[in-house]
Design a protein around this motif. Structure first.
Motif, PDB file in Angstrom:
ATOM      1  N   LYS A  43      58.540  58.595  32.556  1.00  0.00           N
ATOM      2  CA  LYS A  43      58.213  57.309  31.947  1.00  0.00           C
ATOM      3  C   LYS A  43      57.878  57.402  30.459  1.00  0.00           C
ATOM      4  O   LYS A  43      57.953  56.401  29.754  1.00  0.00           O
ATOM      5  N   VAL A  44      57.484  58.582  29.997  1.00  0.00           N
ATOM      6  CA  VAL A  44      56.996  58.679  28.622  1.00  0.00           C
ATOM      7  C   VAL A  44      58.052  59.238  27.679  1.00  0.00           C
ATOM      8  O   VAL A  44      58.881  60.072  28.057  1.00  0.00           O
ATOM      9  N   ALA A  45      58.004  58.756  26.439  1.00  0.00           N
ATOM     10  CA  ALA A  45      58.907  59.242  25.401  1.00  0.00           C
ATOM     11  C   ALA A  45      58.381  60.518  24.771  1.00  0.00           C
ATOM     12  O   ALA A  45      59.161  61.326  24.253  1.00  0.00           O
ATOM     13  N   GLU A  61      50.546  51.536  35.518  1.00  0.00           N
ATOM     14  CA  GLU A  61      50.329  50.116  35.796  1.00  0.00           C
ATOM     15  C   GLU A  61      51.090  49.221  34.811  1.00  0.00           C
ATOM     16  O   GLU A  61      51.640  48.184  35.184  1.00  0.00           O
ATOM     17  N   LYS A  62      51.109  49.615  33.558  1.00  0.00           N
ATOM     18  CA  LYS A  62      51.709  48.768  32.521  1.00  0.00           C
ATOM     19  C   LYS A  62      53.220  48.951  32.402  1.00  0.00           C
ATOM     20  O   LYS A  62      53.923  48.019  31.992  1.00  0.00           O
ATOM     21  N   TYR A  63      53.700  50.124  32.740  1.00  0.00           N
ATOM     22  CA  TYR A  63      55.117  50.462  32.577  1.00  0.00           C
ATOM     23  C   TYR A  63      56.060  49.412  33.175  1.00  0.00           C
ATOM     24  O   TYR A  63      56.968  48.921  32.488  1.00  0.00           O
ATOM     25  N   PRO A  64      55.870  49.015  34.439  1.00  0.00           N
ATOM     26  CA  PRO A  64      56.819  48.036  35.016  1.00  0.00           C
ATOM     27  C   PRO A  64      56.640  46.622  34.492  1.00  0.00           C
ATOM     28  O   PRO A  64      57.498  45.763  34.715  1.00  0.00           O
ATOM     29  N   GLN A  65      55.522  46.364  33.799  1.00  0.00           N
ATOM     30  CA  GLN A  65      55.254  45.007  33.321  1.00  0.00           C
ATOM     31  C   GLN A  65      55.758  44.758  31.897  1.00  0.00           C
ATOM     32  O   GLN A  65      55.711  43.618  31.424  1.00  0.00           O
ATOM     33  N   MET A  66      56.226  45.806  31.249  1.00  0.00           N
ATOM     34  CA  MET A  66      56.694  45.683  29.873  1.00  0.00           C
ATOM     35  C   MET A  66      58.207  45.885  29.805  1.00  0.00           C
ATOM     36  O   MET A  66      58.804  46.520  30.674  1.00  0.00           O
ATOM     37  N   PRO A  67      58.841  45.366  28.743  1.00  0.00           N
ATOM     38  CA  PRO A  67      60.289  45.537  28.597  1.00  0.00           C
ATOM     39  C   PRO A  67      60.707  47.010  28.570  1.00  0.00           C
ATOM     40  O   PRO A  67      59.923  47.883  28.183  1.00  0.00           O
ATOM     41  N   GLN A  68      61.942  47.250  28.957  1.00  0.00           N
ATOM     42  CA  GLN A  68      62.416  48.619  29.113  1.00  0.00           C
ATOM     43  C   GLN A  68      62.601  49.364  27.797  1.00  0.00           C
ATOM     44  O   GLN A  68      62.717  50.595  27.787  1.00  0.00           O
ATOM     45  N   ASP A  69      62.639  48.638  26.675  1.00  0.00           N
ATOM     46  CA  ASP A  69      62.834  49.343  25.406  1.00  0.00           C
ATOM     47  C   ASP A  69      61.519  49.836  24.791  1.00  0.00           C
ATOM     48  O   ASP A  69      61.516  50.403  23.694  1.00  0.00           O
ATOM     49  N   VAL A  70      60.412  49.633  25.490  1.00  0.00           N
ATOM     50  CA  VAL A  70      59.126  50.172  25.030  1.00  0.00           C
ATOM     51  C   VAL A  70      59.144  51.695  25.172  1.00  0.00           C
ATOM     52  O   VAL A  70      59.606  52.233  26.174  1.00  0.00           O
ATOM     53  N   LYS A  71      58.639  52.371  24.157  1.00  0.00           N
ATOM     54  CA  LYS A  71      58.498  53.828  24.190  1.00  0.00           C
ATOM     55  C   LYS A  71      57.022  54.153  24.428  1.00  0.00           C
ATOM     56  O   LYS A  71      56.165  53.850  23.598  1.00  0.00           O
ATOM     57  N   TRP A  72      56.737  54.771  25.574  1.00  0.00           N
ATOM     58  CA  TRP A  72      55.362  55.081  25.945  1.00  0.00           C
ATOM     59  C   TRP A  72      54.978  56.477  25.476  1.00  0.00           C
ATOM     60  O   TRP A  72      55.727  57.436  25.666  1.00  0.00           O
ATOM     61  N   HIS A  73      53.792  56.580  24.898  1.00  0.00           N
ATOM     62  CA  HIS A  73      53.289  57.859  24.413  1.00  0.00           C
ATOM     63  C   HIS A  73      51.984  58.194  25.136  1.00  0.00           C
ATOM     64  O   HIS A  73      51.047  57.396  25.128  1.00  0.00           O
ATOM     65  N   MET A  74      51.947  59.361  25.764  1.00  0.00           N
ATOM     66  CA  MET A  74      50.727  59.836  26.407  1.00  0.00           C
ATOM     67  C   MET A  74      49.917  60.588  25.368  1.00  0.00           C
ATOM     68  O   MET A  74      50.299  61.675  24.931  1.00  0.00           O
ATOM     69  N   ILE A  75      48.802  60.003  24.939  1.00  0.00           N
ATOM     70  CA  ILE A  75      48.044  60.598  23.835  1.00  0.00           C
ATOM     71  C   ILE A  75      46.708  61.188  24.284  1.00  0.00           C
ATOM     72  O   ILE A  75      46.048  61.872  23.513  1.00  0.00           O
TER      73      ILE A  75
END
Length: 230
Positions: free
Chosen positions: A90-92, A62-76
């Motif tokens: 989608k995740v770094a 849900e949040k991925y498309p709403q944030m800038p592309q240089d965000v690094k997402w971590h699945m914790i």
């Protein structure tokens, strides 16, 4: 408030690095944004945060498309095999791999996208029944199995220490995690690095840094108490 909180956390990270003779650049701050509205994430982003941690697949998607592309997402958080397909591209970094079957699911989806997905092995160092993760003794055999998967790359270890009032009570957990990472690194296993040690949260991240954490996961310390109605 988020800016002030971030600055406060940053000061504490810097002091912990100084106390342990480390450089600030050795530690990555992951802003744990689970249950938080997108407005809070954008405020943290505007204050310089680029690494965001989420516990649930749904929140990342849900949040991925709403944030800038240089965000690094971590699945914790705990990751179910049937949900890997929604986040694999989608995740770094996936912090919470604790079984060969999960790693195989990541391998399968990563291959479809022609990706190599970085992961951490979750270790339940304190042996808490309520927590996921493999035991210290199970970590190396699991890593040796997963290392054969060509679209998955092990970058290190993660642990969730017990909730304690005094962070000093968790120092031994972080010390044991550091020792384990060194022991595994010395095995020189192909497709395995041990340069990431994800440990320490709002209540104990300073102690974790002193004991070698390279990633700390801070939620309440940045965003305030969680809102589970989100």
């Amino acid at each position: 408030m988020i800016q002030e909180q971030l600055e406060h956390v940053e000061e504490k990270i810097c002091r912990a690095c100084e106390r342990s003779g480390r450089k600030r650049e050795e530690v990555t701050l992951i802003a744990v944004s689970k249950t938080k509205p997108i407005e809070d994430l954008k405020e943290a982003y505007d204050c310089g945060a680029r690494f965001f941690g989420e516990n649930k697949v749904q929140e990342i998607t849900e949040k991925y498309p709403q944030m800038p592309q240089d965000v690094k997402w971590h699945m914790i958080g705990h990751l179910q095999r049937n949900k890997v397909k929604y986040i694999v591209d989608k995740v770094a970094l996936i912090h919470s791999v604790d079984s060969l079957r999960l790693a195989q699911a990541i391998q399968s989806e990563a291959a479809k996208h022609q990706l190599v997905v970085p992961i951490l092995i979750e270790v339940n160092m304190a042996g808490e029944e309520s927590k996921f993760g493999v035991s210290k003794e199970e970590a190396l055999p699991l890593i040796q199995q997963i290392s054969a998967l060509e679209n998955v790359h092990i970058e290190g270890l993660m642990t969730i220490a017990p909730y304690v009032d005094d962070p000093e009570e968790n120092r031994w957990v972080f010390q044991e995690m550091k020792k384990l990472s060194i022991d595994i690194r010395e095995k020189n296993i192909d497709n395995v690095d041990m340069y990431v040690l994800s440990m320490g949260m709002t209540g104990d991240y300073e102690v974790a840094i002193e004991e070698g954490a390279t990633m700390v996961r801070v939620g309440t310390g940045i965003f305030g108490s969680r809102n589970y109605s989100f």
